[in-house]
Design a protein around this motif. Structure first.
Motif, PDB file in Angstrom:
ATOM      1  N   VAL A 543      21.288 -10.708  -4.129  1.00 54.53           N
ATOM      2  CA  VAL A 543      21.679 -11.886  -3.353  1.00 54.53           C
ATOM      3  C   VAL A 543      20.610 -12.346  -2.362  1.00 54.53           C
ATOM      4  O   VAL A 543      20.145 -13.483  -2.424  1.00 54.53           O
ATOM      5  N   VAL A 544      20.186 -11.491  -1.418  1.00 55.72           N
ATOM      6  CA  VAL A 544      19.307 -11.917  -0.315  1.00 55.72           C
ATOM      7  C   VAL A 544      17.848 -11.671  -0.694  1.00 55.72           C
ATOM      8  O   VAL A 544      17.422 -10.514  -0.812  1.00 55.72           O
ATOM      9  N   PRO A 545      17.042 -12.715  -0.859  1.00 54.75           N
ATOM     10  CA  PRO A 545      15.659 -12.538  -1.356  1.00 54.75           C
ATOM     11  C   PRO A 545      14.764 -11.743  -0.405  1.00 54.75           C
ATOM     12  O   PRO A 545      14.095 -10.805  -0.823  1.00 54.75           O
ATOM     13  N   ASP A 546      14.723 -12.135   0.865  1.00 58.16           N
ATOM     14  CA  ASP A 546      13.811 -11.481   1.809  1.00 58.16           C
ATOM     15  C   ASP A 546      14.542 -11.295   3.140  1.00 58.16           C
ATOM     16  O   ASP A 546      14.357 -12.076   4.078  1.00 58.16           O
ATOM     17  N   PRO A 547      15.379 -10.263   3.239  1.00 59.24           N
ATOM     18  CA  PRO A 547      16.223 -10.112   4.429  1.00 59.24           C
ATOM     19  C   PRO A 547      15.412  -9.834   5.695  1.00 59.24           C
ATOM     20  O   PRO A 547      14.381  -9.166   5.655  1.00 59.24           O
ATOM     21  N   THR A 548      15.918 -10.360   6.799  1.00 58.21           N
ATOM     22  CA  THR A 548      15.359 -10.026   8.105  1.00 58.21           C
ATOM     23  C   THR A 548      15.841  -8.636   8.501  1.00 58.21           C
ATOM     24  O   THR A 548      16.669  -8.028   7.820  1.00 58.21           O
ATOM     25  N   ALA A 549      15.354  -8.142   9.640  1.00 59.20           N
ATOM     26  CA  ALA A 549      15.803  -6.836  10.123  1.00 59.20           C
ATOM     27  C   ALA A 549      17.306  -6.852  10.393  1.00 59.20           C
ATOM     28  O   ALA A 549      18.023  -5.896  10.061  1.00 59.20           O
ATOM     29  N   ASP A 550      17.795  -7.953  11.006  1.00 56.04           N
ATOM     30  CA  ASP A 550      19.239  -8.058  11.257  1.00 56.04           C
ATOM     31  C   ASP A 550      20.023  -8.053   9.949  1.00 56.04           C
ATOM     32  O   ASP A 550      21.070  -7.413   9.838  1.00 56.04           O
ATOM     33  N   GLN A 551      19.526  -8.794   8.960  1.00 46.99           N
ATOM     34  CA  GLN A 551      20.215  -8.828   7.662  1.00 46.99           C
ATOM     35  C   GLN A 551      20.169  -7.470   6.976  1.00 46.99           C
ATOM     36  O   GLN A 551      21.149  -7.047   6.352  1.00 46.99           O
ATOM     37  N   LEU A 552      19.039  -6.765   7.074  1.00 42.91           N
ATOM     38  CA  LEU A 552      18.944  -5.424   6.481  1.00 42.91           C
ATOM     39  C   LEU A 552      19.959  -4.477   7.117  1.00 42.91           C
ATOM     40  O   LEU A 552      20.568  -3.649   6.430  1.00 42.91           O
ATOM     41  N   ALA A 553      20.146  -4.598   8.428  1.00 44.61           N
ATOM     42  CA  ALA A 553      21.151  -3.771   9.105  1.00 44.61           C
ATOM     43  C   ALA A 553      22.544  -4.097   8.591  1.00 44.61           C
ATOM     44  O   ALA A 553      23.354  -3.195   8.332  1.00 44.61           O
ATOM     45  N   ASP A 554      22.834  -5.403   8.419  1.00 47.22           N
ATOM     46  CA  ASP A 554      24.118  -5.820   7.831  1.00 47.22           C
ATOM     47  C   ASP A 554      24.305  -5.203   6.449  1.00 47.22           C
ATOM     48  O   ASP A 554      25.373  -4.671   6.109  1.00 47.22           O
ATOM     49  N   ILE A 555      23.246  -5.304   5.634  1.00 47.43           N
ATOM     50  CA  ILE A 555      23.317  -4.784   4.262  1.00 47.43           C
ATOM     51  C   ILE A 555      23.568  -3.282   4.272  1.00 47.43           C
ATOM     52  O   ILE A 555      24.382  -2.759   3.490  1.00 47.43           O
ATOM     53  N   ALA A 556      22.906  -2.563   5.170  1.00 47.84           N
ATOM     54  CA  ALA A 556      23.084  -1.107   5.246  1.00 47.84           C
ATOM     55  C   ALA A 556      24.516  -0.745   5.612  1.00 47.84           C
ATOM     56  O   ALA A 556      25.133   0.136   4.989  1.00 47.84           O
ATOM     57  N   LEU A 557      25.072  -1.409   6.628  1.00 50.22           N
ATOM     58  CA  LEU A 557      26.433  -1.091   7.072  1.00 50.22           C
ATOM     59  C   LEU A 557      27.464  -1.481   6.010  1.00 50.22           C
ATOM     60  O   LEU A 557      28.409  -0.727   5.744  1.00 50.22           O
ATOM     61  N   SER A 558      27.280  -2.654   5.411  1.00 48.29           N
ATOM     62  CA  SER A 558      28.211  -3.075   4.351  1.00 48.29           C
ATOM     63  C   SER A 558      28.139  -2.142   3.149  1.00 48.29           C
ATOM     64  O   SER A 558      29.160  -1.784   2.554  1.00 48.29           O
ATOM     65  N   SER A 559      26.923  -1.733   2.785  1.00 48.71           N
ATOM     66  CA  SER A 559      26.735  -0.854   1.624  1.00 48.71           C
ATOM     67  C   SER A 559      27.364   0.514   1.871  1.00 48.71           C
ATOM     68  O   SER A 559      27.958   1.113   0.960  1.00 48.71           O
ATOM     69  N   ALA A 560      27.229   1.032   3.096  1.00 44.58           N
ATOM     70  CA  ALA A 560      27.844   2.316   3.422  1.00 44.58           C
ATOM     71  C   ALA A 560      29.361   2.232   3.299  1.00 44.58           C
ATOM     72  O   ALA A 560      30.009   3.136   2.752  1.00 44.58           O
ATOM     73  N   ALA A 561      29.932   1.128   3.800  1.00 49.16           N
ATOM     74  CA  ALA A 561      31.391   0.956   3.719  1.00 49.16           C
ATOM     75  C   ALA A 561      31.845   0.809   2.271  1.00 49.16           C
ATOM     76  O   ALA A 561      32.865   1.372   1.862  1.00 49.16           O
ATOM     77  N   THR A 562      31.089   0.046   1.481  1.00 49.82           N
ATOM     78  CA  THR A 562      31.452  -0.135   0.071  1.00 49.82           C
ATOM     79  C   THR A 562      31.353   1.184  -0.687  1.00 49.82           C
ATOM     80  O   THR A 562      32.231   1.521  -1.480  1.00 49.82           O
ATOM     81  N   ALA A 563      30.283   1.930  -0.454  1.00 53.40           N
ATOM     82  CA  ALA A 563      30.117   3.220  -1.132  1.00 53.40           C
ATOM     83  C   ALA A 563      31.280   4.147  -0.812  1.00 53.40           C
ATOM     84  O   ALA A 563      31.843   4.803  -1.705  1.00 53.40           O
ATOM     85  N   ALA A 564      31.662   4.209   0.463  1.00 52.73           N
ATOM     86  CA  ALA A 564      32.770   5.082   0.862  1.00 52.73           C
ATOM     87  C   ALA A 564      34.058   4.682   0.172  1.00 52.73           C
ATOM     88  O   ALA A 564      34.870   5.531  -0.200  1.00 52.73           O
ATOM     89  N   ARG A 565      34.237   3.384  -0.020  1.00 52.95           N
ATOM     90  CA  ARG A 565      35.451   2.896  -0.672  1.00 52.95           C
ATOM     91  C   ARG A 565      35.554   3.406  -2.113  1.00 52.95           C
ATOM     92  O   ARG A 565      36.646   3.555  -2.649  1.00 52.95           O
ATOM     93  N   ILE A 685      33.233  -6.323 -17.645  1.00 51.37           N
ATOM     94  CA  ILE A 685      34.240  -7.174 -17.006  1.00 51.37           C
ATOM     95  C   ILE A 685      35.437  -6.340 -16.568  1.00 51.37           C
ATOM     96  O   ILE A 685      35.949  -6.499 -15.451  1.00 51.37           O
ATOM     97  N   VAL A 686      35.880  -5.425 -17.425  1.00 52.05           N
ATOM     98  CA  VAL A 686      37.007  -4.555 -17.064  1.00 52.05           C
ATOM     99  C   VAL A 686      36.665  -3.737 -15.823  1.00 52.05           C
ATOM    100  O   VAL A 686      37.470  -3.637 -14.879  1.00 52.05           O
ATOM    101  N   ASN A 687      35.474  -3.159 -15.789  1.00 51.50           N
ATOM    102  CA  ASN A 687      35.062  -2.361 -14.625  1.00 51.50           C
ATOM    103  C   ASN A 687      34.984  -3.213 -13.364  1.00 51.50           C
ATOM    104  O   ASN A 687      35.368  -2.762 -12.273  1.00 51.50           O
ATOM    105  N   THR A 688      34.491  -4.445 -13.502  1.00 44.68           N
ATOM    106  CA  THR A 688      34.379  -5.313 -12.332  1.00 44.68           C
ATOM    107  C   THR A 688      35.755  -5.718 -11.817  1.00 44.68           C
ATOM    108  O   THR A 688      35.961  -5.829 -10.599  1.00 44.68           O
ATOM    109  N   VAL A 689      36.695  -5.944 -12.708  1.00 41.21           N
ATOM    110  CA  VAL A 689      38.071  -6.221 -12.270  1.00 41.21           C
ATOM    111  C   VAL A 689      38.632  -5.020 -11.504  1.00 41.21           C
ATOM    112  O   VAL A 689      39.260  -5.177 -10.445  1.00 41.21           O
ATOM    113  N   ALA A 690      38.388  -3.813 -12.016  1.00 39.27           N
ATOM    114  CA  ALA A 690      38.868  -2.608 -11.326  1.00 39.27           C
ATOM    115  C   ALA A 690      38.230  -2.481  -9.949  1.00 39.27           C
ATOM    116  O   ALA A 690      38.908  -2.168  -8.954  1.00 39.27           O
ATOM    117  N   ILE A 691      36.930  -2.734  -9.859  1.00 37.72           N
ATOM    118  CA  ILE A 691      36.222  -2.670  -8.579  1.00 37.72           C
ATOM    119  C   ILE A 691      36.796  -3.691  -7.596  1.00 37.72           C
ATOM    120  O   ILE A 691      37.040  -3.394  -6.419  1.00 37.72           O
TER     121      ILE A 691
END
Length: 707
Positions: A543-565, A685-691
């Motif tokens: 999605v994000v071509p060249d994230p800023t430091a703030d965006q990278l922090a967002d991506i890290a926190l969101s990714s950690a939450a998604t992984a835990a889910r 598609i089936v896996n993405t629906v489950a996710i």
């Protein structure tokens, strides 16, 4: 030879060996073996298949081919076969010794293995079940007994079960459970209650006609015919009944049934045209096909008319007479082959619904492993989605892959579905494909009663952009906007799209309508990378071509939450071309700043950066570069500094390491919307629906707040 002693409890670390045996043919033993294989693959990293007695020496064993497609151990077809029927007849003891020897050549490569007993394809021998019992005890296997309940009373089923259990136990084999297949659908509770007199757990599965129905391709072979016209892809549709069209057209039309094949002479022009048009007409059943018999083709003018109509319905031509054609069609039994996707998923759905997984696995004493294979992860996804079923909207109802995936999702009860499109066209096409979407809701945005409501809401959301009601109403007829508004207003819990549209077409409405989680300004993505023995999260690769430091922090926190889910303990590696304080430069400084921002926003998060990929994943490298890090060498979530690096890395790992990449999974939105690749397979598609369903089980704002 001397038989092995009776088997007791399993030794820790010993492979789980399940032996599926039956006392006769046509019990649907392969259905039970397939379901058992899936259950074991959810708990064991390497699951194999073994066939002690080959079904046939004249043609490939299609049951073994089917099961090997779903096995995860490194065993090929020839390694998975013991002996032939001829060897058993010539010298049973020598054949048994050969079976045991060949079995032990493959068992060391397995954590679990499904052994599929003989099929009674040879001359029926009443001692065949006893011989299967001898094989089972010599392999150290626990037996799952497969019986047929077809046209049997409760008393007959119980008597047969007791007799077979006695034969197995006489051989000192361990009987783990009994499964009665092909039972009368309306009598399952009565049968299960009657089976309670047995000393082991017993369950019944309903008779499902599609599992024994021949496909049009199998009927084509049976009648020695050729495809006269129609869509070749529809030859894979199952024919659930056969009718000889020996009456007038109007009486034939009265008797048509769903997925029926009609046999009619090629010179019955009136009947042929009536059938072709009835198949396309609303209010008539969707036929499986037509068989023109007698070696007579339609009159040339009728042939031109049929070709002009371009019917998708398969029309077969055979030289056989009416009786021979009808006999061949009616006596052809459909096989569940490796490519029979509808049959395979029907069988899996039956075993998932009617056999308690944990109880059966406990009877087989299957140990829990810390290894997570792609098959295990996929099973966990589907199981978690099913535990709290959510409503998912699929906007692309005109895509065959979406319809096939929808059939599987509904059949396996992964989610409740709404499909967008013209209801008549969607349901007719699904029927042609042999896909059951009866339980799906079909909505045409242009004809929806909610269109004005959606437009009014959209005007309110976009009034700062000068949105008018007329423009909003037109916008809401777009399938992506309509589906996104359904999610926003709580009429659906999530959306999956992108099989036939661009990523921008899929996610732009989400930015306008659903918007981001409070405290997170960046919508990003992760790929769930299923390696041989574990699952990692890669973000952001889409999605994000060249994230800023703030965006990278967002991506890290969101990714950690998604992984835990998804059951991945988040240990986040902020990737760079240098590790720790060893490097400098704008790119490294950006990663260093992003790591500090993420730590500040979530002090409890295990995160390290900047760090190189090898130091993040390999303990020996981590020991020399960052010996005191809790993340180095053990990272599970990898955050790439830009889209170029992330996209190329995930594809390189996918291709070179044979990883399965599930995603992209979008994150940062208040409600789940996920984008498909335009090359997505039905399984994707089936896996993405489950996710998406799992994401909807815990709203993103709650998930972020919990961190």
């Amino acid at each position: 030879m001397a038989d092995a002693p009776a088997q007791g409890s399993k030794t820790p670390g010993q492979p789980t060996i399940a032996y599926v045996a039956s006392p006769e043919g046509s019990t649907g033993k392969s259905i039970i073996a397939l379901g058992l294989l899936q259950l074991l693959a959810a708990r064991s990293a390497r699951v194999g298949v073994f066939r002690p007695i080959a079904r046939s020496t004249r043609e490939p064993d299609y049951v073994l081919e089917l099961l090997l497609e779903h096995a995860t151990a490194d065993i090929d077809y020839h390694e998975a076969i013991g002996v032939t029927y001829e060897q058993v007849h010539a010298d049973p003891d020598a054949a048994l010794a050969e079976i045991v020897s060949r079995f032990h050549e493959v068992i060391d490569r397995c954590d679990s293995i499904v052994v599929v007993g003989s099929d009674y394809t040879d001359i029926h021998n009443p001692s065949e079940l006893a011989f299967n019992g001898r094989i089972a005890v010599n392999l150290g296997a626990r037996v799952v007994l497969a019986l047929s309940g077809y046209e049997r009373s409760d008393a007959d089923i119980v008597q047969l079960a007791k007799m077979c259990a006695g034969q197995i136990q006489e051989q000192h084999a361990h009987l783990a459970a009994v499964v009665v297949n092909r039972s009368a659908p309306g009598r399952l509770e009565e049968i299960d209650k009657a089976l309670q007199v047995l000393d082991v757990p017993a369950w019944s599965l309903p008779d499902e006609p599609v599992l024994t129905a021949p496909t049009m391709a199998e009927l084509l072979d049976a009648v020695g015919g050729e495809l006269y016209s129609g869509d070749p892809d529809l030859l894979q549709r199952e024919a659930l009944s056969v009718m000889v069209g020996g009456m007038t057209a109007e009486h034939i039309l009265e008797r048509l049934r769903e997925a029926m094949v009609v046999i009619v002479p090629g010179d019955r022009s009136d009947v042929l045209l009536a059938l072709v048009n009835a198949h396309e007409a609303e209010g008539f059943p969707s036929l499986a096909g037509i068989i023109m018999n007698g070696g007579i083709e339609p009159h040339a003018a009728i042939g031109r008319l049929i070709r002009g109509l371009q019917p998708r319905l398969p029309i077969l031509a055979t030289s056989m007479g009416t009786f021979d054609t009808a006999h061949a069609a009616a006596s052809t039994r459909g096989r569940m082959l490796a490519g029979s996707q509808r049959k395979v998923h029907t069988a899996l759905a039956l075993t998932e619904r009617y056999i308690p997984a944990e109880e059966l696995l406990s009877r087989l004493e299957v140990p829990v492993t810390e290894v997570v294979t792609p098959q295990m992860f996929e099973y966990q996804l589907i199981h978690q989605a099913r535990s709290d079923r959510k409503r998912i909207v699929l906007p692309e109802g005109s895509d065959d892959r979406i319809l096939r995936a929808a059939g599987r999702v509904l059949q396996r009860q992964i989610a409740d579905l709404t499909i967008l499109g013209d209801e008549s066209a969607v349901r007719n096409r699904a029927a042609e494909l042999g896909v059951d979407i009866r339980d799906a809701r079909i909505i045409s945005p242009k004809e929806s009663d909610d269109l004005d409501w959606f437009a009014e809401v959209y005007v309110e959301l976009r009034k700062h952009k000068g949105m008018t009601l007329e423009r909003a109403r037109e916008t809401m007829t777009n399938i992506s906007y309509y589906a996104t508004m359904m999610v926003h207003l709580g009429l659906a819990d999530g959306m999956v799209s992108g099989a036939a549209h661009t990523t921008a077409h899929t996610i732009r409405p989400s930015f306008e309508i659903i918007k981001t989680v409070p405290g997170v300004s960046t919508v990003s993505s992760i790929f769930l990378m299923c390696l041989v023995d574990r699952v990692l999260a890669y973000g952001d690769c889409a999605v994000v071509p060249d994230p800023t430091a703030d965006q990278l922090a967002d991506i890290a926190l969101s990714s950690a939450a998604t992984a835990a889910r998804f059951g991945i303990e988040p240990r986040v590696a902020m990737l760079s071309y240098s590790t720790g304080d060893s490097g400098s430069g704008a790119d490294v400084d950006k990663v260093r700043k992003a790591t500090a921002l993420a730590r500040e926003r979530d002090p409890k998060l295990a995160i390290e950066g900047p760090i190189q990929y090898d130091a993040a994943i390999e303990p020996s490298v981590a020991a020399s570069k960052l010996p005191d890090s809790d993340v180095a060498g053990r990272a599970t979530v990898f955050i790439f500094p830009d889209l170029n690096t992330g996209n190329n890395t995930y594809k390189a790992v996918q291709r070179s390491a044979g990883a399965i990449a599930i995603g992209p999974v979008l994150q940062g939105l208040r409600k789940p919307v996920n984008d498909l690749s335009r090359g997505a397979l039905v399984e994707d598609i089936v896996n993405t629906v489950a996710i998406t369903a799992i994401q909807a089980q815990t709203p993103a704002n709650e998930s972020e707040a919990a961190r």
